[in-house]
Write a protein that holds these residues in place. Structure first.
Motif, PDB file in Angstrom:
ATOM      1  N   GLN A 181       2.481  62.623  29.992  1.00 40.63           N
ATOM      2  CA  GLN A 181       3.566  63.528  30.370  1.00 40.63           C
ATOM      3  C   GLN A 181       4.938  62.899  30.201  1.00 40.63           C
ATOM      4  OE1 GLN A 181       3.510  63.406  35.103  1.00 40.63           O
ATOM      5  NE2 GLN A 181       1.431  63.382  34.225  1.00 40.63           N
ATOM      6  N   THR A 182       5.920  63.773  30.036  1.00 44.22           N
ATOM      7  CA  THR A 182       7.329  63.392  30.007  1.00 44.22           C
ATOM      8  C   THR A 182       8.063  64.230  31.036  1.00 44.22           C
ATOM      9  OG1 THR A 182       7.333  62.769  27.663  1.00 44.22           O
ATOM     10  CG2 THR A 182       9.451  63.363  28.624  1.00 44.22           C
ATOM     11  N   ARG A 183       8.882  63.571  31.834  1.00 49.88           N
ATOM     12  CA  ARG A 183       9.596  64.281  32.897  1.00 49.88           C
ATOM     13  C   ARG A 183      11.041  63.799  32.961  1.00 49.88           C
ATOM     14  NH1 ARG A 183       7.808  65.443  39.060  1.00 49.88           N
ATOM     15  NH2 ARG A 183       9.852  65.863  39.925  1.00 49.88           N
ATOM     16  N   ALA A 206       1.636  57.560  30.320  1.00 46.87           N
ATOM     17  CA  ALA A 206       0.486  57.713  29.426  1.00 46.87           C
ATOM     18  C   ALA A 206      -0.727  57.017  30.034  1.00 46.87           C
ATOM     19  CB  ALA A 206       0.785  57.143  28.045  1.00 46.87           C
ATOM     20  N   TYR A 207      -1.892  57.590  29.807  1.00 48.70           N
ATOM     21  CA  TYR A 207      -3.143  57.083  30.381  1.00 48.70           C
ATOM     22  C   TYR A 207      -4.048  56.622  29.243  1.00 48.70           C
ATOM     23  CZ  TYR A 207      -1.268  59.694  34.304  1.00 48.70           C
ATOM     24  OH  TYR A 207      -0.440  60.164  35.294  1.00 48.70           O
ATOM     25  N   PRO A 208      -4.676  55.457  29.386  1.00 49.81           N
ATOM     26  CA  PRO A 208      -5.506  54.926  28.294  1.00 49.81           C
ATOM     27  C   PRO A 208      -6.541  55.909  27.786  1.00 49.81           C
ATOM     28  CG  PRO A 208      -5.261  53.288  30.029  1.00 49.81           C
ATOM     29  CD  PRO A 208      -4.658  54.557  30.553  1.00 49.81           C
ATOM     30  N   GLN A 209      -7.123  56.711  28.682  1.00 49.61           N
ATOM     31  CA  GLN A 209      -8.179  57.641  28.272  1.00 49.61           C
ATOM     32  C   GLN A 209      -7.654  58.797  27.416  1.00 49.61           C
ATOM     33  OE1 GLN A 209      -7.110  56.981  31.357  1.00 49.61           O
ATOM     34  NE2 GLN A 209      -7.478  58.648  32.801  1.00 49.61           N
ATOM     35  N   PHE A 210      -6.323  58.970  27.366  1.00 42.55           N
ATOM     36  CA  PHE A 210      -5.743  60.050  26.571  1.00 42.55           C
ATOM     37  C   PHE A 210      -4.880  59.510  25.424  1.00 42.55           C
ATOM     38  CE2 PHE A 210      -5.919  62.070  30.929  1.00 42.55           C
ATOM     39  CZ  PHE A 210      -7.103  62.752  30.689  1.00 42.55           C
ATOM     40  N   MET A 211      -5.089  58.254  25.057  1.00 41.92           N
ATOM     41  CA  MET A 211      -4.343  57.638  23.953  1.00 41.92           C
ATOM     42  C   MET A 211      -5.330  57.254  22.860  1.00 41.92           C
ATOM     43  SD  MET A 211      -1.775  55.318  26.291  1.00 41.92           S
ATOM     44  CE  MET A 211      -0.764  54.706  24.935  1.00 41.92           C
ATOM     45  N   GLN A 212      -5.049  57.673  21.659  1.00 35.23           N
ATOM     46  CA  GLN A 212      -6.011  57.500  20.568  1.00 35.23           C
ATOM     47  C   GLN A 212      -6.104  56.067  20.055  1.00 35.23           C
ATOM     48  OE1 GLN A 212      -4.833  60.356  17.615  1.00 35.23           O
ATOM     49  NE2 GLN A 212      -5.635  62.107  18.744  1.00 35.23           N
ATOM     50  N   ASP A 213      -4.991  55.329  20.050  1.00 34.44           N
ATOM     51  CA  ASP A 213      -4.996  54.027  19.391  1.00 34.44           C
ATOM     52  C   ASP A 213      -4.996  52.858  20.369  1.00 34.44           C
ATOM     53  OD1 ASP A 213      -2.469  54.504  20.349  1.00 34.44           O
ATOM     54  OD2 ASP A 213      -1.441  53.553  18.656  1.00 34.44           O
ATOM     55  N   VAL A 214      -5.260  53.113  21.648  1.00 35.97           N
ATOM     56  CA  VAL A 214      -5.251  52.030  22.620  1.00 35.97           C
ATOM     57  C   VAL A 214      -6.579  51.284  22.560  1.00 35.97           C
ATOM     58  CG1 VAL A 214      -6.206  53.345  24.568  1.00 35.97           C
ATOM     59  CG2 VAL A 214      -4.618  51.466  24.998  1.00 35.97           C
ATOM     60  N   ASP A 215      -6.521  49.974  22.725  1.00 32.86           N
ATOM     61  CA  ASP A 215      -7.729  49.155  22.714  1.00 32.86           C
ATOM     62  C   ASP A 215      -8.465  49.311  24.042  1.00 32.86           C
ATOM     63  OD1 ASP A 215      -9.306  46.819  21.445  1.00 32.86           O
ATOM     64  OD2 ASP A 215      -8.821  46.082  23.453  1.00 32.86           O
ATOM     65  N   LYS A 216      -9.692  49.802  23.986  1.00 38.54           N
ATOM     66  CA  LYS A 216     -10.435  50.116  25.211  1.00 38.54           C
ATOM     67  C   LYS A 216     -10.711  48.883  26.052  1.00 38.54           C
ATOM     68  CE  LYS A 216     -12.667  54.378  23.664  1.00 38.54           C
ATOM     69  NZ  LYS A 216     -13.956  55.093  23.475  1.00 38.54           N
ATOM     70  N   TYR A 225       0.318  53.654  31.787  1.00 44.21           N
ATOM     71  CA  TYR A 225       1.521  53.025  31.233  1.00 44.21           C
ATOM     72  C   TYR A 225       2.715  53.901  31.620  1.00 44.21           C
ATOM     73  CZ  TYR A 225      -1.928  50.678  28.265  1.00 44.21           C
ATOM     74  OH  TYR A 225      -2.998  49.971  27.803  1.00 44.21           O
ATOM     75  N   TYR A 226       3.821  53.235  31.997  1.00 43.26           N
ATOM     76  CA  TYR A 226       4.982  53.981  32.491  1.00 43.26           C
ATOM     77  C   TYR A 226       6.251  53.418  31.863  1.00 43.26           C
ATOM     78  CZ  TYR A 226       8.596  55.394  35.890  1.00 43.26           C
ATOM     79  OH  TYR A 226       9.730  55.890  36.490  1.00 43.26           O
ATOM     80  N   LYS A 227       7.100  54.323  31.399  1.00 45.90           N
ATOM     81  CA  LYS A 227       8.391  53.911  30.833  1.00 45.90           C
ATOM     82  C   LYS A 227       9.481  54.811  31.393  1.00 45.90           C
ATOM     83  CE  LYS A 227       8.962  54.446  26.400  1.00 45.90           C
ATOM     84  NZ  LYS A 227       8.780  54.210  24.957  1.00 45.90           N
ATOM     85  N   GLN A 228      10.528  54.216  31.895  1.00 43.84           N
ATOM     86  CA  GLN A 228      11.649  54.972  32.475  1.00 43.84           C
ATOM     87  C   GLN A 228      12.946  54.565  31.793  1.00 43.84           C
ATOM     88  OE1 GLN A 228      13.518  53.977  36.410  1.00 43.84           O
ATOM     89  NE2 GLN A 228      12.716  55.982  36.995  1.00 43.84           N
ATOM     90  N   ARG A 229      13.677  55.553  31.281  1.00 46.51           N
ATOM     91  CA  ARG A 229      14.967  55.297  30.628  1.00 46.51           C
ATOM     92  C   ARG A 229      16.059  56.014  31.392  1.00 46.51           C
ATOM     93  NH1 ARG A 229      17.804  57.966  26.416  1.00 46.51           N
ATOM     94  NH2 ARG A 229      16.050  59.407  26.166  1.00 46.51           N
ATOM     95  N   VAL A 230      17.003  55.259  31.930  1.00 43.96           N
ATOM     96  CA  VAL A 230      18.122  55.838  32.678  1.00 43.96           C
ATOM     97  C   VAL A 230      19.090  56.471  31.692  1.00 43.96           C
ATOM     98  CG1 VAL A 230      20.012  55.399  34.278  1.00 43.96           C
ATOM     99  CG2 VAL A 230      17.848  54.154  34.537  1.00 43.96           C
ATOM    100  N   ARG A 431      14.380  71.115  31.034  1.00 47.25           N
ATOM    101  CA  ARG A 431      13.018  71.655  31.015  1.00 47.25           C
ATOM    102  C   ARG A 431      12.207  71.003  32.129  1.00 47.25           C
ATOM    103  NH1 ARG A 431      13.446  67.918  26.839  1.00 47.25           N
ATOM    104  NH2 ARG A 431      12.003  66.164  27.001  1.00 47.25           N
ATOM    105  N   GLY A 432      11.093  71.629  32.456  1.00 46.25           N
ATOM    106  CA  GLY A 432      10.190  71.050  33.432  1.00 46.25           C
ATOM    107  C   GLY A 432       9.324  69.971  32.809  1.00 46.25           C
ATOM    108  N   ILE A 433       8.312  69.547  33.529  1.00 41.12           N
ATOM    109  CA  ILE A 433       7.434  68.487  33.037  1.00 41.12           C
ATOM    110  C   ILE A 433       6.643  68.977  31.831  1.00 41.12           C
ATOM    111  CG2 ILE A 433       5.600  66.876  33.661  1.00 41.12           C
ATOM    112  CD1 ILE A 433       6.380  67.265  36.581  1.00 41.12           C
ATOM    113  N   GLN A 434       6.548  68.134  30.814  1.00 45.27           N
ATOM    114  CA  GLN A 434       5.745  68.427  29.630  1.00 45.27           C
ATOM    115  C   GLN A 434       4.477  67.585  29.664  1.00 45.27           C
ATOM    116  OE1 GLN A 434       8.937  67.532  26.677  1.00 45.27           O
ATOM    117  NE2 GLN A 434       8.507  69.585  25.905  1.00 45.27           N
ATOM    118  N   TYR A 435       3.344  68.209  29.353  1.00 40.62           N
ATOM    119  CA  TYR A 435       2.057  67.526  29.414  1.00 40.62           C
ATOM    120  C   TYR A 435       1.376  67.529  28.050  1.00 40.62           C
ATOM    121  CZ  TYR A 435       2.441  68.125  34.490  1.00 40.62           C
ATOM    122  OH  TYR A 435       2.861  68.095  35.782  1.00 40.62           O
ATOM    123  N   GLY A 436       0.463  66.571  27.876  1.00 43.09           N
ATOM    124  CA  GLY A 436      -0.445  66.605  26.737  1.00 43.09           C
ATOM    125  C   GLY A 436       0.022  65.926  25.475  1.00 43.09           C
ATOM    126  N   MET A 437       1.102  65.120  25.545  1.00 38.05           N
ATOM    127  CA  MET A 437       1.519  64.396  24.343  1.00 38.05           C
ATOM    128  C   MET A 437       0.483  63.313  24.001  1.00 38.05           C
ATOM    129  SD  MET A 437       4.029  65.499  26.348  1.00 38.05           S
ATOM    130  CE  MET A 437       4.448  64.098  27.357  1.00 38.05           C
TER     131      MET A 437
END
Length: 455
Positions: A181-183, A206-216, A225-230, A431-437
């Motif tokens: 998600q992006t918020r 982002a969650y490992p179970q929903f990322m295609q290229d993450v090493d299991k 994983y969390y990223k915040q940009r002010v 916009r509100g929260i976007q899901y499913g990226m």
């Protein structure tokens, strides 16, 4: 003698191992999920006088219109059953936290709690209910509750039938929060007179179970994983925080990095944990105040007091509405309580007491978890003198289209300073929260921070 010694050592090792690993529940107990209990472990039945109804499945996906990501209010037009004020708070004290009672004393002329009809709205997708049952059967706590084993396959609600306090805490931290998600989010820490500056940021999760290229293998101990940009105000814009949130943070501490736009440097950020300062929070919250509570539970002893009925913030769609401006929310002393909604719900009460020899600015945390969603609703924080210091409320909603318990915003009220911080708002966002990226794993690396921080 040598054989006996070896056997004795082996038996001792097995004893120590069994004491450090707490067993999952039996198949008979797990079978209660979705039958006598809700799929996430709450009592299905209502209370004796009917003020808490029986659970019937929560809100449907189309409970109200969603416009540009902003949730419509399924209870539009409902009026409070009654309002608790300083004048009548004593009458309801058995269903209020010590922190709420302290707020009535601190802000006797302005603080109030509007109580509405109880609506048990929590719901999740069937695959999440299946995962919770898998957790019940397989997940074990290790290292005195500081970590989890046999959890990577289920990923949600580690202990839907908890046996102790730390297991309840884990349910909050491992609850379902939707897919990647992006918020766009905002926070304000007003002065005593109510004047404030809004700090705005973009949060990516982002969650490992929903990322295609993450090493299991390398991500097996990563919760998300969390990223915040002010993005505002200008003096802070471009600063970026990156967190790899690990499950067992004693074995593998949280990994965090910060990019400072002014210095154009990426540095490790070990202070983003425990009582390190919250981002741009003017000292009004700690790192582990995010999401009401987060991170390793290792510095506290967690006592499960039991269940009780409380008036807690619930279904706060009005507070989260895009029709509401930040200036409508922020008031001197506390947020505008006319925008809030409280309901009577059963909660799990857990007390976290700082372990001997450990350090934290909060010596004790009184925590109240909603039984239907496992989401924290109220936390009272005590200082080293045993004095009630900060009262925290999570203004919960159910994101019915996604099946998620979330917050319209969160507030921390400093009873001593007479100030507070409200964060997690997004009322004025585009916009509100976007899901499913489906972000790339490379988007959540230290090397990506510099590009993310370009103003």
């Amino acid at each position: 003698m040598k054989k006996i010694s070896v056997l004795t050592c082996g038996a001792l090792a097995l004893t120590l191992l069994s004491s450090s690993v707490m067993a999952a529940v039996s198949a008979d107990e797990a079978a209660k999920l979705g039958t006598s209990l809700t799929p996430l472990g709450a009592q299905k039945e209502g209370n004796a006088d009917g003020s808490i109804p029986a659970y019937t499945g929560g809100l449907k996906k189309d409970a109200a219109p969603i416009t540009n990501g902003f949730l419509g209010n399924p209870f539009e037009g409902e009026q409070p059953l009654f309002t608790i004020t300083a004048a009548n708070a004593e009458q309801y004290k058995d269903k209020l936290t010590p922190g709420q009672l302290a707020m009535f004393k601190r802000y006797a002329s302005t603080y109030k709690i509007p109580v509405y009809k109880t609506q048990r709205t929590a719901s999740s997708p069937q695959e999440i209910y299946d995962a919770a049952k898998k957790s019940a059967l397989n997940t074990q706590s290790i290292d005195g509750g500081n970590g989890l084993s046999n959890f990577s396959d289920s990923r949600y609600y580690a202990f839907p039938i908890p046996k102790n306090g730390v297991e309840v805490v884990w349910n909050h931290m491992t609850r379902y929060r939707g897919k990647n998600q992006t918020r766009l989010t905002a926070q304000a820490a007003p002065q005593v007179n109510g004047s404030f500056t809004v700090v705005e940021a973009t949060d990516d999760v982002a969650y490992p179970q929903f990322m295609q290229d993450v090493d299991k293998e390398s991500s097996s101990n990563v919760l998300f994983y969390y990223k915040q940009r002010v993005t505002a105000p200008a003096r802070l814009a471009g600063n970026v925080l990156l967190v790899h949130e690990t499950i067992d943070q004693v074995a593998q501490p949280r990994m965090a990095w910060a990019y400072n736009a002014g210095q154009r440097r990426v540095r490790r950020a070990p202070q983003v944990a425990y009582d390190g300062p919250g981002t741009a929070a003017d000292g009004m919250r700690t790192a582990d105040n995010a999401d009401m509570y987060n991170g390793s539970p290792d510095r506290y002893d967690w006592k499960l007091v039991g269940k009780q009925e409380l008036y807690i913030p619930y279904n706060n769609y009005k507070l989260g509405s895009s029709k509401v401006k930040y200036a409508d929310i922020v008031r001197p002393g506390h947020i505008n309580q006319d925008l809030t909604r409280y309901e009577l719900h059963r909660v799990w009460h857990v007390v976290g007491t700082l372990k001997s020899g450990e350090r934290h600015i909060y010596a004790k945390r009184d925590m109240y978890f909603d039984e239907d969603s496992w989401q924290l609703a109220e936390v009272d924080h005590y200082d080293g003198r045993g004095q009630l210091w900060r009262v925290m409320e999570g203004y919960g909603t159910t994101e019915y289209a996604q099946g998620i318990a979330q917050y319209a915003s969160l507030g921390i009220y400093d009873l001593i300073a007479g100030r507070y911080i409200v964060f997690g708002m997004n009322n004025e966002a585009k916009r509100g929260i976007q899901y499913g990226m489906t972000p790339n794993a490379s988007d959540f690396t230290p090397a990506a921070l510099r590009n993310a921080g370009i103003r």
